[in-house]
Design an enzyme around this catalytic site. Structure first.
Site, mmCIF file in Angstrom:
data_model
loop_
_atom_site.group_PDB
_atom_site.id
_atom_site.type_symbol
_atom_site.label_atom_id
_atom_site.label_comp_id
_atom_site.label_asym_id
_atom_site.label_seq_id
_atom_site.Cartn_x
_atom_site.Cartn_y
_atom_site.Cartn_z
ATOM 1 N N SER A 118 -9.828 -1.226 7.138
ATOM 2 C CA SER A 118 -9.242 -0.927 5.820
ATOM 3 C C SER A 118 -8.539 -2.087 5.133
ATOM 4 C CB SER A 118 -8.261 0.241 5.937
ATOM 5 O OG SER A 118 -8.976 1.449 5.956
ATOM 6 N N LYS A 140 0.856 -1.195 0.000
ATOM 7 C CA LYS A 140 0.000 0.000 0.000
ATOM 8 C C LYS A 140 0.888 1.239 0.000
ATOM 9 C CE LYS A 140 -3.932 1.745 2.767
ATOM 10 N NZ LYS A 140 -4.765 1.472 3.963
ATOM 11 N N SER A 187 -9.731 1.353 3.087
ATOM 12 C CA SER A 187 -8.900 2.202 2.260
ATOM 13 C C SER A 187 -7.849 1.455 1.433
ATOM 14 C CB SER A 187 -8.180 3.221 3.149
ATOM 15 O OG SER A 187 -7.302 2.568 4.040
#
Lengths: 473, 92
Positions: free
Chosen positions: A174, A75, A150
């Site tokens: 997330s 990420k 997310s």
């Protein structure tokens, strides 16, 4: 040999024997990503030259490591030295990481081939990856739908076969919510299990790095690699029980699994409800004992979270002022330079949360909001403590509904509701995993969440593994 | 109605008119939602600070490696190798 659907075990067998070179894997992966990215857009940044060079280096090395030659994505809120790290925000555009996050360094030490940085909601604030400052990521199962967030890019990349596994971060769901929406495994470890050093902070008392994978075993291997004490993170725990794979295949007969009764107070999509019941009976069939337990403060976790997380974020994000890194919009004096830089650099959701946090921490409101929320957080922890006196693991749906359409939810509160079953886990610091459990009428994936006791990831993964085999993903 | 201007100032933000209108409305709704917490009796409850099992520790007081200054320079033109040079903060 096509590697895009292989497991970690299958890939490392090939690479260690020299049957497939890491360079070949790199080339295949990059080519396949090119094909997929037109529709999915999982990645913010891929440095092809670096990937190929890293692959060559691996080929020339002693062939060892739990992830030797395995293509992995991270990420974009994790630092990797020499690469751009934006956290999905314009304010960090152009920021080149001067060091590598501990979790990422551990992947590299075990021979992983880091492919690139994945898209995310800006500073991990969001549940759909629509808040990325750069572009939206699409759900590989149906590109009209969001991948969740997310860590939407990391989930989509794994689902689409662009990489074998990836890392995300989970502050309120997330990792687990996008895992459920994309139909992959996503795991949030116990708070303190994985070092947060080098992870761009959102809410420090809640953030935790964890893996995405296409099966439970791969997720367990990934966790084994990234877990462990790190003196660079003062909340990192000093534990050595980081074997998460030996127990996987043991049967789960006699395990006590609790169903949280308050879950039924929420509006569950019909197919999610059915899948929840089906999963519970599948576990029962495997010999697990199913009992009902209560988490009386469950519904208060959402308001408590939306005070605590933005409060911490408002403090953490004060470092973005244009002086040391990222965007700088100069004005006549320092104060106005700060304001201009932050106002131009942050997106609307980030500003909204900074303002909520600033409000909740301000004189006159601190006791009524922040302190109150911290007390409620303690009650939620106690609810879980009590539940775990009776059971080993808890089962809930990961989300009440399957992936919504891009652009469908515009009201922030409605968006926040997506995380109602994942947020309590972060508030209490517990480990949890989302496992795919069928699809709805439209073919969109449904995810079931197993919540474990503090630091009992090994048992949690064991139950998840059995569940995965029985319900077949 | 919350005094948004005050919090903008505290957070070093200066919202545009449209953004202000949108965020003001959202904030009202979100802060109203927080009222739900008043239902919970928290008398005598210790606020949550650290996660279970977390033991804070101190590192040995020995100098460790610091970040490479060159890498820091790459990120900021205001950095001259020793100091960050910013606009003046006082007077005219």
């Amino acid at each position: 040999m096509e590697i895009k659907n292989l497991s970690i075990e299958e890939i490392t067998k090939l690479t260690k024997k020299g049957e497939v070179s890491v360079k070949e894997i790199a080339k295949q992966t990059l080519e396949y990503i090119k094909e997929k990215e037109n529709t999915i857009r999982s990645f913010i940044n891929i440095d092809e030259e670096k990937v190929l060079k890293d692959a060559e280096k691996l080929d020339g090395s002693e062939k060892k490591g739990k992830l030797f030659g395995v293509p992995v994505a991270i990420k974009d809120n994790m630092n990797l030295e020499g690469t751009e790290t934006t956290a999905g925000s314009k304010i960090l555009k152009g920021y080149i990481s001067p060091y590598t996050a501990t979790a990422v360094r551990k992947l590299i030490q075990e021979g992983a081939l880091i492919i690139g940085k994945t898209n995310m909601d800006e500073f991990a604030m969001g549940s759909s990856t629509e808040n990325s400052a750069f572009f939206k990521t699409h759900n590989p199962v149906n590109p009209e739908h969001v991948p969740g967030g997310s860590s939407g890019g990391s989930a989509a990349a794994v689902r689409a076969g662009e990489v074998t596994a990836s890392l995300g971060s989970d502050t309120g769901g997330s990792i687990r919510e996008p895992a459920a929406f994309c139909g992959v495994i996503g795991m949030k470890p116990t708070y303190g299990r994985v070092s947060r050093y080098g992870l761009i902070a959102f809410a420090s008392s809640l953030d935790q790095i964890g893996p995405f994978a296409r099966n439970v075993k791969d997720a367990a291997v990934m966790l084994e690699v990234i877990a462990g004490f790190d003196p660079n993170d003062e909340t990192s725990v000093q534990r050595t029980d980081t074997d998460f794979t030996s127990l996987l295949e043991k049967e789960i007969k006699g395990k006590k699994i609790g169903l949280i009764k308050e879950v039924m107070d929420f509006d569950l999509q019909e197919e999610v409800k059915n899948s929840f019941e089906k999963t519970a009976s599948a576990l029962q069939k495997l010999g697990a004992e199913i009992t009902e337990v209560s988490i009386p403060h469950l519904k208060y976790s959402l308001p408590a979270y939306y005070i605590i997380a933005p409060s911490e974020a408002s403090a953490n994000l004060s470092r973005f002022d244009g002086v040391r890194y990222g965007l700088l919009v100069e004005d006549k004096n320092l104060r106005e330079t700060y304001e201009k830089t932050r106002t131009e650099g942050f997106g609307t959701e980030v500003k909204r949360r900074i303002l909520i946090g600033t409000f909740a921490l301000s004189a006159g409101y601190y006791d009524a909001y922040y302190l109150k929320a911290s007390r409620v957080r303690r009650l939620i922890e106690k609810d879980f403590e009590k539940a775990f006196e009776k059971v080993d693991t808890l089962l809930t749906p990961t989300t009440a509904k399957t992936a919504f359409k891009i652009g469908e939810i515009t009201n922030p509160l409605e968006m926040y509701m997506n995380d109602i079953f994942t947020i309590p886990v972060n508030l209490a610091g517990l480990p949890a995993i989302s496992v795919p459990s069928g699809t709805d009428k439209k073919g969109l994936p449904i995810g079931m969440q197993l919540i474990g006791k503090w630091f009992e990831e090994s048992e949690l993964l064991q139950i998840a593994y059995a569940m995965e085999k029985e319900i077949g993903g | 109605m919350i005094d948004l201007k005050k919090y903008e100032k505290l957070a070093a933000l200066n919202l545009s008119k449209e953004e202000k209108e949108k965020i003001e409305k959202d904030l009202e709704e979100i802060i109203n939602y927080f009222e739900m917490l008043k239902e919970v009796n928290t008398e005598g409850v210790e606020p949550y600070v650290y996660t279970k099992g977390a033991k804070l520790f101190l590192r040995k007081d020995v100098p460790g490696k610091t970040l490479d200054k060159k890498a820091l320079e790459k990120n900021r033109k205001l950095f001259d190798g020793k100091f960050y040079k910013v606009k003046k903060i006082m007077g005219d």
